[in-house]
Design a protein around this motif. Structure first.
Motif: not given
Ligand code: UN1
Length: 501
Positions: A152-176
C-alpha cells in the motif's frame, strides 16, 4: 520550538517489532505551517527492510487468512472504537505534520472510523454467489478468497483516511500488508497502526516501512511475494506502478489525479454555489484529488459569481491549522509550494485574468511555513494548462459557458475524470448531467468534495485503472474469486457435452 533531542525517533514496524533501517539513515518530519517544529524522525529504509516486511507479511498470511472473517471484523470494530477515543490527539498530530485545519483532520479520522465500521460489517457478509449448475446433482458456487500480501503506497493529503480505505477491506478479507506512508505524513499511519495493534491485529499482518518512493516504493512493488499493489498519488507515478505490476502479473489499483469541474447554471441557488465553491476549491488548501479546480459558469451569472467569489476568498483566514480561527492551512511542502506558484505564473502567461490571490503569504509570522493566498483565475479558456493540469493547491480557474451542454463538454474535455458537480434547480438538467458527466463521482448542488466511505470512490480516464475504493466493490480488489463445483451424482458428468437429446 522542538529540538532533535526532545523529538521521538520512529523505527519501521515489521512483524510486530520496531526495526531501525540498516542504513542508519533517517528522514525528518516537519510542520509545514512552521518548519522550525520537528514532529518526528523516521527511518530512511530501503530494499533490506522491504524484504523483511514482505516476508513477515507472507508468513502471517498463513494464519490470518484462516481466521474466520467475523472474528477479523471484531478487531476492526475495536480499532474503530479506539480511533474514536484518540480522535482529538490524532487530529492534532495530523494537523502538525500535514497542515490542514483541525476540523478537517478530525474529519479525516472520522472517515477512517466510518471505514472501519463499514468493513467490519462486511465480515459477516462478504457475499459470494450460489447459482444452479447445468448438470443434475451438482452444486455450484463462487467464494471470495484473500489475495495475499498487499503493498500500500499512500498519499499525504488524507494521511489516515486513505490508508484506512486500503487497510480495512484488505484485513477483513484476510490479506496481510506492507504500508509505505507518504514521506510527509508517516506519524498518522503510525497512530493508525498502533490502534490496529492494540485492537488485536497479530504481528506481521500490518507492517510499516518508511522512506522515499524510489528507495521503498520501488522494491516493494517489485517484490515477488507481493500479490497486489494499491497506490494513491499522481497519474505519472501511477503509470510507472501500473507498468511494473503488469510485468510481474500483480493486481494493481490506482487512484490518481483529478481536474474536477463545478458547473453553475443561471438558475442555480447562487448563495449555495458560492459556499460550495469556496469549500470545494480551498478546503484542504486545494490539496484533494477531488478539489474543485474548475468552475464553469453560465454566462448570465458569470460576472456576479466571480465578483462574489473574489470577495469571499479574500476573507478566508490563512494560518496554522491548530488555530480554530483559521480557514486555510499551509500547503504541504516547499516543493509543492513552488509547483503551485509556477502554475500561477503560467496562468498569467497564458492570458487568463488573475482576479485574486496569486502570492505566497509571507507576513513575518508566516515566513516559516508554506502559505499561498487563495487564488482565482477568471476568463480561463478550457484548453489552457491551468484548466487542464492538476495543480493540487489553492488555485481555481473560472471558465464561461453558454449552456449545460456546453458546460458538460468543457467539463469532460480533460484527461482526468474523478469528481464533478452541477448546481441547478432543474431536475431534468440534473439527471442529464448525472448521465453525461464523464467522471466516477457526480454531485448535484454540492461541491466536488465529500465522498462517503460506503460508496465507490474512483474515476475514469487517467484518474485510475478501473478499480474503486470504498463500498463493497473494494472487496473485488482485495479478494480472488474461486468457482467451486460439487458433483453429488456419483458419476462423471461432462459440462457442455452431456445434454438432453
Ligand atoms: C482525496 O481527494 O484524495 O471526497 C480523497 C473527499 C474525501 C476524500 C478525498 N472524502 O473529498
Amino acid at each position: 520550538m522542538s529540538t532533535t533531542s526532545d523529538v521521538k525517533t520512529y523505527s519501521n514496524f515489521i512483524n510486530g517489532e520496531w526495526v531501525a533501517a540498516a542504513s542508519g539513515q533517517t528522514c525528518e518530519n516537519r510542520n509545514p505551517a512552521d518548519t522550525r517544529e520537528l514532529i518526528g524522525i523516521f527511518q530512511r529504509s530501503g530494499a533490506a527492510e522491504v524484504n523483511l516486511a514482505v516476508e513477515a507479511a507472507h508468513a502471517a498470511f498463513a494464519t490470518w487468512s484462516k481466521v474466520p472473517a467475523p472474528r477479523r471484523a471484531e478487531i476492526l470494530m475495536k480499532a474503530a472504537a479506539l480511533l474514536e477515543q484518540r480522535k482529538e490527539a490524532f487530529a492534532h498530530d495530523m494537523t502538525r505534520e500535514m497542515g490542514k485545519v483541525l476540523k478537517e483532520t478530525r474529519g479525516d479520522i472520522q472517515e477512517a472510523i466510518d471505514c472501519g465500521n463499514f468493513f467490519a460489517g462486511e465480515g459477516r457478509r462478504m457475499y459470494g454467489v450460489t447459482t444452479p449448475s447445468e448438470l443434475p446433482n451438482k452444486f455450484t458456487m463462487a467464494t471470495r478468497n484473500p489475495v495475499g500480501v498487499v503493498a500500500m503506497i499512500c498519499p499525504w493529503n488524507f494521511p489516515m483516511a486513505i490508508p484506512s480505505w486500503k487497510i480495512f477491506p484488505a484485513l477483513v478479507a484476510g490479506n496481510t500488508c506492507v504500508i509505505k506512508p507518504a514521506e510527509y505524513t508517516p506519524l498518522s499511519v503510525y497512530n493508525f497502526v498502533s490502534v490496529l495493534t492494540e485492537a488485536g491485529v497479530p504481528a506481521g499482518v500490518v507492517n510499516i516501512v518508511t522512506g522515499h518512493g524510489s528507495e521503498v516504493g520501488s522494491p516493494l512493488m517489485a517484490h515477488p511475494l507481493v500479490r497486489a499493489v494499491s497506490f494513491t498519488g499522481s497519474s505519472e507515478v501511477g503509470c510507472i506502478i501500473g507498468e511494473n505490476c503488469a510485468r510481474s502479473f500483480k493486481r494493481c489499483s490506482l487512484e490518481l489525479g483529478g481536474k474536477n469541474p463545478m458547473i453553475v447554471l443561471d438558475d442555480a441557488n447562487l448563495e449555495l454555489a458560492l459556499e460550495g465553491a469556496l469549500w470545494g476549491a480551498f478546503g484542504t488548501t486545494g490539496q484533494r484529488c477531488t478539489a474543485t479546480s474548475r468552475i464553469i459558469l453560465q454566462k448570465g451569472i458569470y460576472k456576479k459569481f466571480i465578483d462574489e467569489l473574489v470577495m469571499r476568498s479574500k476573507l478566508l483566514r490563512l494560518g496554522n491549522g491548530l488555530d480554530p480561527k483559521v480557514d486555510v492551512g499551509p500547503v504541504v511542502s516547499k516543493s509543492q509550494m513552488e509547483t503551485i506558484l509556477g502554475y500561477i505564473e503560467l496562468g498569467k502567461g497564458e492570458g487568463s485574468r488573475l482576479v485574486t490571490g496569486g502570492n505566497p503569504f509571507d507576513r513575518a509570522d508566516y515566513k516559516h511555513g508554506f502559505f499561498i493566498e487563495p487564488t482565482v483565475f477568471g476568463d480561463v479558456e478550457p484548453q489552457m494548462r491551468v484548466a487542464q493540469e492538476e495543480i493540487f493547491g489553492p488555485v481555481v480557474s473560472c471558465i464561461p459557458c453558454d449552456s449545460l451542454e456546453d458546460g458538460i463538454q468543457i467539463a469532460n474535455n480533460v484527461k482526468y475524470g474523478l469528481s464533478s458537480s452541477l448546481y441547478t434547480k432543474d431536475v431534468n438538467r440534473a439527471f442529464a448531467a448525472i448521465r453525461d458527466l464523464d467522471a466516477g463521482i457526480t454531485y448535484i448542488n454540492a461541491p466536488t468534495i465529500g465522498a462517503e466511505v460506503h460508496l465507490p470512490f474512483g474515476g475514469v480516464k487517467q484518474t485510475g485503472n478501473g478499480h474503486r475504493e470504498g463500498g463493497v466493490g473494494a472487496l473485488d480488489f482485495y479478494t480472488e474469486w474461486k468457482a467451486v463445483y460439487v458433483d453429488y451424482s456419483d458419476k462423471l458428468q461432462k459440462a457442455q457435452i452431456d445434454r438432453p437429446e
